[in-house]
Write a protein that holds these residues in place. Structure first.
Motif, short mmCIF file in Angstrom:
data_model
loop_
_atom_site.label_atom_id
_atom_site.label_comp_id
_atom_site.label_asym_id
_atom_site.label_seq_id
_atom_site.Cartn_x
_atom_site.Cartn_y
_atom_site.Cartn_z
N LYS A 1 0.81 -1.22 0.00
CA LYS A 1 0.00 0.00 0.00
C LYS A 1 0.84 1.27 0.00
CE LYS A 1 -3.89 2.26 2.28
NZ LYS A 1 -5.02 2.10 3.21
N GLY A 2 1.94 1.27 0.76
CA GLY A 2 2.75 2.47 0.86
C GLY A 2 3.96 2.51 -0.05
N GLY A 3 4.06 1.56 -0.99
CA GLY A 3 5.19 1.57 -1.92
C GLY A 3 5.93 0.25 -1.96
N ILE A 4 7.18 0.33 -2.37
CA ILE A 4 8.02 -0.85 -2.57
C ILE A 4 8.72 -1.21 -1.27
CG2 ILE A 4 10.10 -1.71 -3.73
CD1 ILE A 4 7.71 -1.61 -5.56
N VAL A 5 8.66 -2.49 -0.91
CA VAL A 5 9.36 -2.99 0.27
C VAL A 5 10.73 -3.51 -0.17
CG1 VAL A 5 8.56 -5.39 0.14
CG2 VAL A 5 8.99 -4.34 2.37
N SER A 6 11.72 -3.47 0.72
CA SER A 6 13.08 -3.86 0.35
C SER A 6 13.16 -5.32 -0.06
CB SER A 6 14.04 -3.58 1.52
OG SER A 6 14.08 -2.22 1.81
N TYR B 1 2.55 7.31 -6.68
CA TYR B 1 1.47 7.84 -5.84
C TYR B 1 1.48 7.20 -4.47
CZ TYR B 1 -3.00 9.53 -4.21
OH TYR B 1 -3.97 10.15 -3.45
N ARG B 2 1.64 5.88 -4.40
CA ARG B 2 1.59 5.19 -3.11
C ARG B 2 2.68 5.72 -2.17
NH1 ARG B 2 -1.75 0.91 -2.74
NH2 ARG B 2 -2.71 0.13 -4.65
N TRP B 3 3.89 5.89 -2.67
CA TRP B 3 4.99 6.38 -1.83
C TRP B 3 4.77 7.84 -1.43
CZ3 TRP B 3 8.90 4.61 1.00
CH2 TRP B 3 9.98 5.44 1.31
N LEU B 4 4.37 8.67 -2.38
CA LEU B 4 4.14 10.08 -2.07
C LEU B 4 2.96 10.24 -1.10
CD1 LEU B 4 4.70 12.08 -5.38
CD2 LEU B 4 6.35 11.35 -3.66
N TRP B 5 1.95 9.41 -1.27
CA TRP B 5 0.82 9.44 -0.33
C TRP B 5 1.30 9.17 1.09
CZ3 TRP B 5 -0.75 5.05 2.49
CH2 TRP B 5 -1.89 5.23 3.29
N LEU B 6 2.20 8.22 1.26
CA LEU B 6 2.69 7.90 2.59
C LEU B 6 3.51 9.05 3.16
CD1 LEU B 6 2.83 5.89 4.86
CD2 LEU B 6 4.63 4.64 3.62
N ILE B 7 4.31 9.70 2.31
CA ILE B 7 5.07 10.87 2.76
C ILE B 7 4.12 12.00 3.16
CG2 ILE B 7 6.64 12.72 2.03
CD1 ILE B 7 8.10 10.72 0.30
N VAL B 8 3.15 12.28 2.30
CA VAL B 8 2.22 13.39 2.55
C VAL B 8 1.37 13.09 3.78
CG1 VAL B 8 0.19 14.60 1.66
CG2 VAL B 8 2.16 14.22 0.18
N LYS B 9 0.85 11.89 3.88
CA LYS B 9 0.02 11.51 5.03
C LYS B 9 0.80 11.69 6.33
CE LYS B 9 -2.52 7.53 6.95
NZ LYS B 9 -1.73 7.41 8.19
N PRO C 1 10.70 11.13 7.37
CA PRO C 1 11.68 10.24 8.01
C PRO C 1 12.64 9.57 7.02
CG PRO C 1 9.65 9.06 7.70
CD PRO C 1 9.43 10.43 7.11
N GLU C 2 13.55 8.82 7.59
CA GLU C 2 14.55 8.05 6.83
C GLU C 2 13.90 6.94 6.01
OE1 GLU C 2 18.48 5.43 8.16
OE2 GLU C 2 16.70 5.46 9.43
N LYS C 3 12.92 6.25 6.60
CA LYS C 3 12.30 5.08 5.96
C LYS C 3 10.88 4.94 6.48
CE LYS C 3 14.37 2.09 9.53
NZ LYS C 3 15.41 2.99 10.03
N PHE C 4 10.13 4.01 5.87
CA PHE C 4 8.76 3.74 6.29
C PHE C 4 8.53 2.24 6.40
CE2 PHE C 4 8.15 7.88 4.16
CZ PHE C 4 7.38 8.55 5.09
N ASP C 5 7.57 1.88 7.22
CA ASP C 5 6.96 0.56 7.15
C ASP C 5 5.87 0.71 6.09
OD1 ASP C 5 5.13 -1.55 7.45
OD2 ASP C 5 5.44 -1.70 9.61
N VAL C 6 6.12 0.19 4.88
CA VAL C 6 5.19 0.42 3.78
C VAL C 6 4.02 -0.57 3.80
CG1 VAL C 6 6.94 1.45 2.29
CG2 VAL C 6 6.52 -1.02 2.15
#
Length: 615
Positions: A481-486, A533-541, A551-556
């Protein structure tokens, strides 16, 4: 519309009324009134409601330089995308910029990672002017020592420096009489990092920070010339370790954006430096070049890496302590003092250092095996390196380029790139799975793991369209949901192993950026738009809900910046105003907004859930 305010009084009012968690910020976790009425400069009442707008008011007030000043209400009521774009460009880059001039030197030296009685700055003895400059600059600081580093950086020297660690100087301009500034990642990372610098500079270029981006590439070049490689970071204990090779890509980005602004001879000089790094760092047999013609990461040095926190390796060391029938602390003491030798543990630390050179520090994908892997990411980057050099020779030097007495044509470098592609197809491409996987040259087997790094060939333009189509089928394994996971969720992990920050469920800016651009290379536009969009949404949210936090990273997977993992999450602790965000996350936002179709920007400003849009 503007507010004339008393800075300290308004901050006190906002914090007392809204900050119920005691964080010196206004977030969704606070339970204040969520509303404030203030008079504008004309004496008219203005109501400011909601976490986001109150947090904006707090930030704008805290940014005032004088006790009494004017706050622009347009900034308070800015749409999130507009606001983040503006503050990154106008504030965050400056906040993350460092230099070795005057007080700037102490800002770099005086941080939590320095040890001992002195703050040490190491300067290459070959840079005589810089050595004299820094010695003179620090005469008044008795707790600062400036010491020369010899040209021959041996293993013995690195071990000796581990006992008195310090910062390594960067580019110094004798003509201008000052050091070249650099942008740090942020938080506790108060030095210049290797691959961070490339991604950060993509953001700088988008924001037209020409001089700062130029300075960044000059500093990376300085490291190649004086320290033999682009370092993990410019600290003494990183002298044995490089990072993923993005220097040719940086040259290409700079030249594409600023060809007519760069000084005469710039491209030739930088290309010579790139070729130097290519041969001296990456193509040295037995070090980073393996017998099969592919490359590996290889962090030289001995023992546990110096930058790790106490107790970081206890889960591993317990295994070896048990093997030697010793209590943990006694085993650690004897191993550190070399009273006890264990070759398997020595090799584990070789793998660990190599993993850290990859930038993926740390991941179970590379744990305990990194030095034996030809990785997809590294070899894709070197394919891109070879292709970039070929491109420049063909298009900018009339297909004839002389380096240290040897003349190259573009054909020479295209052949290198194509040879590497052939080897990657032979050893790394899994026909049955339709995916690239890291290759263990010791066991002579692929190491199947669903990882963002498997998609680097898209970014490097390495694979065929047929291979790209098949790779796309694997994207759902790492897209959430929030983008690409490592990496995808790994199973059967060893007991007592810590959660590693480059594994599931964590997502990082560089992987997003590389995969977006890779998808665009192969005309997967709709998929790239969704992932952007998914990654930017998580940043904006996160910024909207948490006082502008980047932050440095997210739990996506769970879509949060709150993580319980090794090293925590850098960039989350600040007072009133984010302390520059985080370098490559800032840059990913800038690149994402640049690439995102206009129809999604309005949805992003409304923080519209991506699962509603991309059903």
């Amino acid at each position: 519309m503007k507010l004339l305010i008393h800075r300290d009084k308004l901050i006190e009012l906002l914090i007392n009324q809204e900050d119920t968690t005691g964080s010196y910020t206004i977030t969704v976790e606070d339970h204040g009134k969520k509303s404030l009425i203030v008079d504008n400069i004309n004496g008219e009442p203005v109501t400011i409601e909601g976490t986001y707008y109150l947090a904006n008011l707090l930030q704008e007030t805290a940014l005032l330089n004088e006790e009494t000043g004017v706050v622009n209400l347009e900034h308070v009521f800015e749409a999130p995308v507009t606001r983040l774009s503006r503050v990154i460009k106008d504030y965050y880059w400056d906040k993350l910029t460092r230099s070795f001039d005057d007080d700037g030197l102490l800002e770099v030296l005086e941080d939590e990672k320095m040890q001992g009685d002195y703050l040490r700055l190491y300067v290459p003895e070959s840079d005589i002017n810089a050595l004299q400059f820094y010695k003179k600059k620090t005469e008044k600081h008795s707790h600062v020592k400036v010491e020369a580093i010899p040209e021959n950086i041996s293993k013995e020297l690195i071990l000796a420096l581990n006992q008195k660690p310090g910062i390594l100087s960067l580019a110094y301009s004798q003509i201008q009489g000052h050091s070249r500034p650099f942008v740090v990642p942020g938080g506790r990372f108060n030095e210049m990092y290797g691959w961070d610098s490339y991604f950060i500079s993509l953001g700088l270029i988008i924001d037209d920070k020409f001089e700062l981006a130029q300075s960044m590439i000059d500093n990376l070049e300085y490291q190649i010339i004086h320290y033999g490689k682009i370092l993990n970071a410019n600290r003494s204990y990183y002298l044995s370790r490089s990072q993923p090779p993005f220097f040719s890509s940086f040259i290409k980005e700079m030249y594409t954006a600023y060809a007519f602004d760069l000084p005469e001879g710039w491209l030739k000089q930088k290309l010579c430096t790139a070729i130097t790094e290519y041969f001296n760092v990456w193509m040295t047999k037995g070090v980073r070049l393996t017998e099969n013609g592919l490359n590996r990461y290889f962090g030289e040095g001995q023992g546990a890496p110096s930058e790790t926190e106490p107790g970081h390796f206890d889960a591993i060391l317990k295994i070896y302590a048990k093997k030697h029938n010793l209590p943990l602390e006694e085993f650690k003491a004897k191993y550190d003092d070399k009273q006890l030798i264990d070759e398997d543990l020595d090799m584990y630390f070789v793998h660990d250092r190599s993993m850290r050179e990859s930038g993926h520090d740390t991941t179970n994908r590379l744990d305990g095996c990194s030095a034996h892997l030809n990785t997809v990411d590294l070899n894709s980057l070197l394919y891109k390196y070879e292709s970039d050099i070929a491109y420049f020779i063909e298009h900018c030097f009339d297909d004839n380029f002389t380096f240290k007495g040897e003349t190259f044509s573009s054909k020479d470098w295209y052949e290198r790139a194509n040879h590497r592609k052939g080897l990657m197809d032979k050893f790394m491409w899994n026909k049955e799975m339709g995916c690239y996987y890291d290759y263990n040259f010791k066991t002579q087997e692929q190491q199947p793991c669903s990882s963002a790094s498997n998609f680097y060939p898209l970014w490097a333009n390495l694979c065929s369209q047929e291979q790209a189509n098949k790779l796309l089928n694997h994207l759902p394994e790492i897209a959430f949901k929030g983008g690409i996971v490592s990496t995808a969720r790994l199973v059967m992990l060893p007991e007592d192993m810590p959660d590693r920050q480059w594994d599931f469920p964590f997502g990082w800016a560089p992987h997003q950026m590389l995969i977006w651009e890779g998808l665009e290379n192969y005309d997967f536009h709709e998929k790239s738009q969704e992932l952007i969009y998914r990654w930017l949404w998580l940043i904006v949210k996160t910024a909207v809900d948490y006082n502008g936090l980047i932050p440095e990273k997210f739990d996506v997977f769970h879509c949060t910046h709150e993580v319980n993992v090794e090293y925590g999450n850098v960039g989350t602790n600040f007072k009133y105003v984010p302390d520059g965000g985080f370098g490559w996350t800032n840059a990913s936002f800038k690149l994402g907004v640049k690439l995102l179709d206009e129809k999604y920007i309005k949805l992003l400003n409304a923080v519209t859930d991506p699962d509603v849009i991309f059903k």
